[in-house]
Design a protein around this motif. Structure first.
Motif, PDB file in Angstrom:
ATOM      1  N   MET A   7      41.137  25.515  73.182  1.00 19.75           N
ATOM      2  CA  MET A   7      40.306  26.662  72.840  1.00 19.75           C
ATOM      3  C   MET A   7      41.147  27.840  72.360  1.00 19.75           C
ATOM      4  O   MET A   7      40.866  28.441  71.316  1.00 19.75           O
ATOM      5  CB  MET A   7      39.458  27.085  74.044  1.00 19.75           C
ATOM      6  N   THR A   8      42.220  28.175  73.093  1.00 26.57           N
ATOM      7  CA  THR A   8      43.021  29.331  72.688  1.00 26.57           C
ATOM      8  C   THR A   8      43.824  29.045  71.419  1.00 26.57           C
ATOM      9  O   THR A   8      44.112  29.965  70.648  1.00 26.57           O
ATOM     10  CB  THR A   8      43.948  29.797  73.823  1.00 26.57           C
ATOM     11  N   SER A   9      44.156  27.778  71.178  1.00 19.81           N
ATOM     12  CA  SER A   9      44.843  27.455  69.921  1.00 19.81           C
ATOM     13  C   SER A   9      43.954  27.768  68.723  1.00 19.81           C
ATOM     14  O   SER A   9      44.447  28.125  67.649  1.00 19.81           O
ATOM     15  CB  SER A   9      45.265  25.981  69.895  1.00 19.81           C
ATOM     16  N   GLN A  10      42.649  27.624  68.906  1.00 22.26           N
ATOM     17  CA  GLN A  10      41.707  27.956  67.850  1.00 22.26           C
ATOM     18  C   GLN A  10      41.496  29.467  67.734  1.00 22.26           C
ATOM     19  O   GLN A  10      41.253  30.000  66.649  1.00 22.26           O
ATOM     20  CB  GLN A  10      40.362  27.282  68.122  1.00 22.26           C
ATOM     21  N   ALA A  11      41.617  30.160  68.845  1.00 24.42           N
ATOM     22  CA  ALA A  11      41.347  31.596  68.872  1.00 24.42           C
ATOM     23  C   ALA A  11      42.462  32.426  68.259  1.00 24.42           C
ATOM     24  O   ALA A  11      42.213  33.492  67.698  1.00 24.42           O
ATOM     25  CB  ALA A  11      41.101  32.052  70.315  1.00 24.42           C
ATOM     26  N   TYR A  12      43.704  31.940  68.384  1.00 23.70           N
ATOM     27  CA  TYR A  12      44.855  32.746  67.981  1.00 23.70           C
ATOM     28  C   TYR A  12      45.399  32.367  66.605  1.00 23.70           C
ATOM     29  O   TYR A  12      46.580  32.560  66.337  1.00 23.70           O
ATOM     30  CB  TYR A  12      45.956  32.657  69.050  1.00 23.70           C
ATOM     31  N   GLY A  13      44.534  31.869  65.735  1.00 20.16           N
ATOM     32  CA  GLY A  13      44.961  31.595  64.362  1.00 20.16           C
ATOM     33  C   GLY A  13      45.529  32.839  63.698  1.00 20.16           C
ATOM     34  O   GLY A  13      45.094  33.961  63.967  1.00 20.16           O
ATOM     35  N   GLU A  14      46.499  32.623  62.815  1.00 24.25           N
ATOM     36  CA  GLU A  14      47.275  33.742  62.267  1.00 24.25           C
ATOM     37  C   GLU A  14      46.825  34.232  60.891  1.00 24.25           C
ATOM     38  O   GLU A  14      47.479  35.102  60.323  1.00 24.25           O
ATOM     39  CB  GLU A  14      48.742  33.320  62.132  1.00 24.25           C
TER      40      GLU A  14
END
Length: 239
Positions: free
Chosen positions: A65-72
């Motif tokens: 979930m957080t990998s999807q949230a912290y896109g750059e």
């Protein structure tokens, strides 16, 4: 960056990669292709590591979930990309059916070379975020002639996590994102270092040719802004 300076967009980022791949592969064949793919894995890992650092700084665990949230990054304008979720169980699966990178490669006659960007970048970012994660491509990528890109992220999201994902993205906004001047400088730096490492003088020549054509297409000012990124952000973190 000064308001009067040009700002790179996805087109600049995509085109520069396509040119680096073009000259590496045209002049060095399979060795050039291998060097480009190694460079893209390094580049993706570095992006994922930055995302993980941002998540940890905000007190968030490293999850799918957080990998999807912290896109750059985000598109240059609404409608430039078409992407979304296919499902969240039994694993999160996503798609991209319109891609600004593919559009840029097609515009500049670089589709044959730009497509190597797509072979492992999503997985490399994911593994840079957390080394035991794996992103699997489920379809032939758009850049390789497929109808759309589809990805399996290896873990499910609960309905609650999916709601938290949307909330987290809203809360973060663009605070953890980099502009495409930064991303373009990053890809030039990392791919160049890998080509030089793997191909020596031939790699340095490929970079020189790619940069020369990039300047011919966009103008010297779009290279000068990348030099400023080197000054403002220590690219030594990527060595």
């Amino acid at each position: 960056m000064s308001p009067t300076q040009p700002a790179c967009k996805i087109e600049h980022h995509a085109t520069l990669f396509g040119l680096l791949a073009k000259y590496a592969i045209k002049e060095n064949g399979e060795k050039g292709k291998d060097a480009i793919l190694k460079g893209m894995t390094r580049y993706g890992n570095e992006r994922g590591a930055r995302m993980a650092q941002n998540a940890l700084k905000h007190g968030d665990d490293l999850t799918t979930m957080t990998s999807q949230a912290y896109g750059e990054w985000h598109p240059d304008y609404e409608g430039q990309m078409d992407a979304g979720q296919l499902c969240i169980t039994p694993t999160l699966r996503t798609y991209v059916s319109r891609c600004a990178w593919c559009d840029a490669w097609k515009k500049h006659g670089l589709s044959e070379y730009g497509k190597y960007y797509c072979l492992n970048v999503d997985n490399a970012v994911y593994q840079g975020f957390r080394s035991d994660f794996i992103c699997t491509q489920l379809s032939t990528p758009l850049s390789w002639g497929g109808e759309r890109c589809e990805f399996d992220w290896g873990h499910p999201l609960t309905e609650e996590e999916n709601q938290l994902l949307a909330k987290k993205k809203t809360e973060l906004g663009t605070s953890c994102m980099k502009d495409f001047t930064y991303h373009t400088a990053h890809i030039l730096y990392t791919i160049s270092k890998m080509l030089e490492k793997e191909l020596g003088d031939a790699g340095r020549n490929a970079v020189k040719c790619a940069v020369k054509e990039y300047v011919r297409i966009f103008g010297a000012e779009y290279l000068e802004v990348l030099d400023q990124v080197y000054e403002e952000h220590s690219m030594q973190e990527y060595l």
